[in-house]
Write an enzyme that holds these catalytic residues in place. Structure first.
Site, PDB file in Angstrom:
ATOM      1  CG  LEU A 103     -61.346  -7.406  69.830  1.00  0.00           C
ATOM      2  CD1 LEU A 103     -60.562  -8.661  70.199  1.00  0.00           C
ATOM      3  CD2 LEU A 103     -61.650  -7.394  68.340  1.00  0.00           C
TER       4      LEU A 103
ATOM      5  N   GLY B 156     -67.881  -8.088  82.046  1.00  0.00           N
ATOM      6  CA  GLY B 156     -68.301  -7.649  83.360  1.00  0.00           C
ATOM      7  C   GLY B 156     -67.221  -6.909  84.127  1.00  0.00           C
ATOM      8  CG  PHE B 157     -64.845  -8.473  86.173  1.00  0.00           C
ATOM      9  CD1 PHE B 157     -65.406  -7.937  87.308  1.00  0.00           C
ATOM     10  CD2 PHE B 157     -65.069  -9.798  85.891  1.00  0.00           C
ATOM     11  CE1 PHE B 157     -66.162  -8.707  88.157  1.00  0.00           C
ATOM     12  CE2 PHE B 157     -65.825 -10.583  86.733  1.00  0.00           C
ATOM     13  CZ  PHE B 157     -66.379 -10.039  87.867  1.00  0.00           C
ATOM     14  N   GLY B 158     -64.275  -5.387  82.506  1.00  0.00           N
ATOM     15  CA  GLY B 158     -63.404  -4.526  81.714  1.00  0.00           C
ATOM     16  C   GLY B 158     -63.638  -4.694  80.230  1.00  0.00           C
ATOM     17  CD  GLU B 159     -63.358  -0.309  77.749  1.00  0.00           C
ATOM     18  OE1 GLU B 159     -62.156   0.025  77.744  1.00  0.00           O
ATOM     19  OE2 GLU B 159     -64.292   0.474  77.534  1.00  0.00           O
ATOM     20  CB  VAL B 160     -61.909  -7.784  75.097  1.00  0.00           C
ATOM     21  CG1 VAL B 160     -60.948  -8.709  74.351  1.00  0.00           C
ATOM     22  CG2 VAL B 160     -62.398  -8.453  76.383  1.00  0.00           C
TER      23      VAL B 160
ATOM     24  CG  ASP C 288     -70.319 -16.426  83.509  1.00  0.00           C
ATOM     25  OD1 ASP C 288     -71.560 -16.532  83.426  1.00  0.00           O
ATOM     26  OD2 ASP C 288     -69.718 -15.369  83.244  1.00  0.00           O
TER      27      ASP C 288
END
Length: 529
Positions: A212, A216-220, A331
Site C-alpha cells: 500500500l 519512514g520506518f518500513g512498508e505497509v 507528526d
C-alpha cells in the site's frame, strides 16, 4: 503490594500511566540481551513514576514479553506501588526510586536461573523453642516441622512450575487473525500478539501487489485473513535502528486509544527480527493521495474537505484532552491522515507520539522528529514541543486542504517567493484570502465559511505559542460560527520581504528556509540549533 491507594479521582489516569509505562519497559526488556529495563515517567509536578521489568536471560523475546505481560495484567495498578514476581520474570512500579537512577540498566533484583526459576532456601529456616528437651531424640514437634517444611516447600514449588508451564504453553498459541467485531480486547496480550506465519499468509508473503505504501520506518501491506477480515500491515525495516523505538512507542500508545477519527490498532507481531503492527484496513488510502493529485482533487469537494479537517480536529482533541492520557502526536501531515470508505478521516502513525504527565504542559528534546513544513518554529529550532506544536501542524494541514497545495512548495509573490503559510498571510493582508481556495471547488462553497476556516488556520500557525488556540477552542470555532475570532498575528516560518522591518525569532536564513520547504519525509534524528 503497597496498601495505599491513589485518590479516586486520579485512579484511572494513574492506572493508564502505570500500564503504558510498564508495557513500554516490558517491550524494552524483552528486546535486549540483558532482559532488563528500568525507566520513569512524570506523574505530577513533584512526583515521578519509576518502573522496572526483568526476565531470566534464558527466555526468548516472545516468551519474556508474554511473561511480563502476565505479570503486569495480574497486578493492581491503583496503588502507590506494587510488584509481581512470576516464575521467570518480575515487574515493579513505585513513586520513589527503587533502582540506581544513574544507571537504570543495572538490575536491582536477581531472578533465579533455570531450571529453578523461583529461589527457594537450600534448607528450612531455624526454629527455636523455649520449651525443654524431651529425652535423647529432642522435641518431637521440632522433628516433625523439620521434615514437613521441606516437603511442603518442594510440593509448592512443583505446583508453581506446573502452573507456569501450563500457562506458558497456552500463551504460545498466538492469534492467527483478528477476533470478530465486538469481541476483541486489545488491552490483553492474547488479542494483541499475532503469529508471523498468519500475517505472512494474509499478505501473500508481503507481495508487491499487496503493498500500500512506504513510510519512514518500513512498508505497509494489505492483508486478508481466511475469514475475509482485511487489515493494514506495517512491517518495520530490519535495518532501521530507530524503527524499534518507534515500534514499541506505537504499540503502548495506540493500544488504549479508541476514537472514530483515530486509526485502530488490532495487534502486533514481535518474532526474531520481525516487528509488525496490524491496523484496521482503511480503503481510501491517505489524504495526500487525493489532495495533491490534480486528477483526484475533484473527488474532494469543499463539503467533504470541511468534514475532513473537522474530523481531524476532533481526533487530535481526543489525544490532547479527552483520552485519559495527554498525547502529543508530533507528526501531523496529510500523509498520516487516512480516509475510510465514507471519506471520514482517521489520524494514523503514532510512532513519534509522546505521553505527557498529569500536570505536564511541554517538554524538550534533542531528538527532533516529524516533517519539516509542518513543524512549529519552537520545536524545529529549539526542540520544545507541546499541544500547541500539534495545533501549528493542524493549521498548516487546514491550509493545504483548502488550497490543494503543499506547504513545502515555493509560491511566487510580488517581491519574492514563500511557502504556503507565507503566501496565505500575504493574501490575508491584501484582502484576497479567497484566492487560496482550490479552483476545483468552482462556485460550490460559501464565501464566509471558507474565509473563516482560513482565519482559524492562521490563528493556529502564529509564531508565538501562547497566541495559538487550544484544540478544544478550535473545535468550537469550526462548529459554532457565532464565536468571534481574534486578529491573527504573523505566522512562524514567515518569509518576509526585504522591505518588511518585523524580524521575529522564527526568521530563517535562505539555506534554512530551503531545508524546511523541500522534503515531505519524516525525520528522526536532527539536533536543534
Amino acid at each position: 503490594m503497597n496498601a495505599n491507594n491513589i485518590s479516586s479521582n486520579q485512579e484511572d489516569r494513574f492506572g493508564d500511566l502505570v500500564s503504558l509505562t510498564l508495557n513500554q519497559a516490558a517491550l524494552e526488556a524483552a528486546s535486549n540481551s540483558r532482559k532488563f529495563y528500568a525507566t520513569k515517567a512524570n506523574w505530577t509536578g513533584i512526583q515521578t513514576l519509576y518502573v522496572m521489568a526483568q526476565c531470566t536471560p534464558d527466555l526468548t523475546t516472545a516468551d519474556c514479553l508474554s511473561c511480563l505481560q502476565q505479570s503486569i495484567n495480574g497486578m493492581p495498578l491503583n496503588k502507590v506501588g506494587g510488584r509481581l514476581l512470576w516464575p521467570s520474570c518480575l515487574s515493579r512500579y513505585e513513586l520513589y526510586p527503587f533502582y540506581n537512577d544513574t544507571d537504570p540498566r543495572t538490575p536491582q533484583v536477581q531472578l533465579a536461573s533455570p531450571p529453578s526459576p523461583i529461589s527457594i532456601p537450600s534448607s528450612p529456616p531455624r526454629i527455636s523453642f523455649s520449651s525443654p528437651r524431651y529425652g535423647k531424640g529432642g522435641n518431637p514437634s521440632v522433628i516433625i516441622i523439620a521434615v514437613v517444611v521441606p516437603i511442603t516447600a518442594a510440593f509448592l514449588l512443583f505446583i508453581a512450575v506446573f502452573i507456569f508451564r501450563a500457562k506458558r504453553k497456552k500463551r504460545t498459541v498466538y492469534e492467527t487473525e483478528p477476533l470478530a467485531e465486538g469481541k476483541d480486547d486489545i488491552t490483553t496480550a492474547g488479542s494483541l500478539q499475532f503469529d508471523f506465519k498468519a500475517i505472512e499468509a494474509a499478505t501473500d508473503k508481503f507481495s508487491q501487489s499487496n503493498k500500500l505504501g512506504q513510510g519512514g520506518f518500513g512498508e505497509v501491506y494489505k492483508g486478508t485473513f481466511p475469514s475475509g477480515v482485511q487489515v493494514a500491515v506495517k512491517r518495520l525495516s530490519k535495518t532501521s535502528g530507530q524503527g524499534e523505538r518507534e515500534f514499541e512507542n506505537e504499540v503502548v500508545v495506540v493500544a488504549k486509544l479508541q476514537h472514530k477519527n483515530l486509526v485502530r490498532l488490532l495487534g502486533f507481531c514481535l518474532e526474531g527480527e520481525e516487528k509488525i503492527l496490524v491496523y484496521e484496513f482503511v480503503p481510501n488510502k491517505s489524504l495526500d493521495y487525493f489532495l495533491f493529485d490534480s486528477t483526484m482533487q475533484s473527488q474532494l469537494d469543499w463539503k467533504r474537505r470541511y468534514k475532513i479537517f473537522r474530523g481531524i480536529a476532533r481526533g487530535i482533541l481526543y489525544l490532547h484532552q479527552d483520552s485519559r492520557l495527554t498525547i502529543i502526536h508530533r507528526d501531523l501531515k496529510a500523509g498520516n491522515i487516512l480516509l475510510d470508505v465514507d471519506m471520514n478521516p482517521k489520524v494514523a502513525d503514532f510512532g513519534m507520539a509522546r505521553i505527557f504527565g498529569i500536570h505536564q504542559t511541554e517538554a524538550n528534546t534533542r531528538r527532533i522528529v516529524g516533517t519539516y513544513g509542518y513543524m512549529s518554529p519552537e520545536y524545529a529550532m529549539y526542540g520544545q514541543f507541546s499541544m500547541k506544536s500539534d495545533v501549528y501542524s493542524f493549521g498548516v494541514l487546514v491550509l493545504e486542504i483548502i488550497s490543494g497545495k503543499k506547504n513545502s512548495s515555493l509560491y511566487h509573490m510580488d517581491d519574492g517567493v514563500g511557502n504556503l503559510v507565507s503566501y496565505t498571510w500575504r493574501l490575508w493582508n491584501n484582502g484576497s484570502a479567497l484566492e487560496l481556495a482550490d479552483p476545483s471547488f468552482g462556485e460550490n462553497y460559501q464565501t464566509t465559511e471558507i474565509t473563516r476556516c482560513i482565519h482559524i488556520a492562521l490563528l493556529c500557525v502564529q509564531e508565538e505559542v501562547d497566541d495559538r488556540p487550544t484544540m478544544a477552542a478550535i473545535v468550537q470555532m469550526l462548529t459554532t460560527s457565532s464565536i468571534a475570532l481574534s486578529v491573527p498575528r504573523p505566522p512562524g516560518f514567515f518569509f518576509r520581504s526585504r522591505h518588511e522591518q518585523q524580524v521575529g525569532n522564527a526568521v530563517l536564513s535562505k539555506d534554512m528556509s530551503a531545508l524546511c520547504s523541500v522534503d515531505d519525509a519524516s525525520i528522526t534524528s536532527v539536533a536543534p540549533r
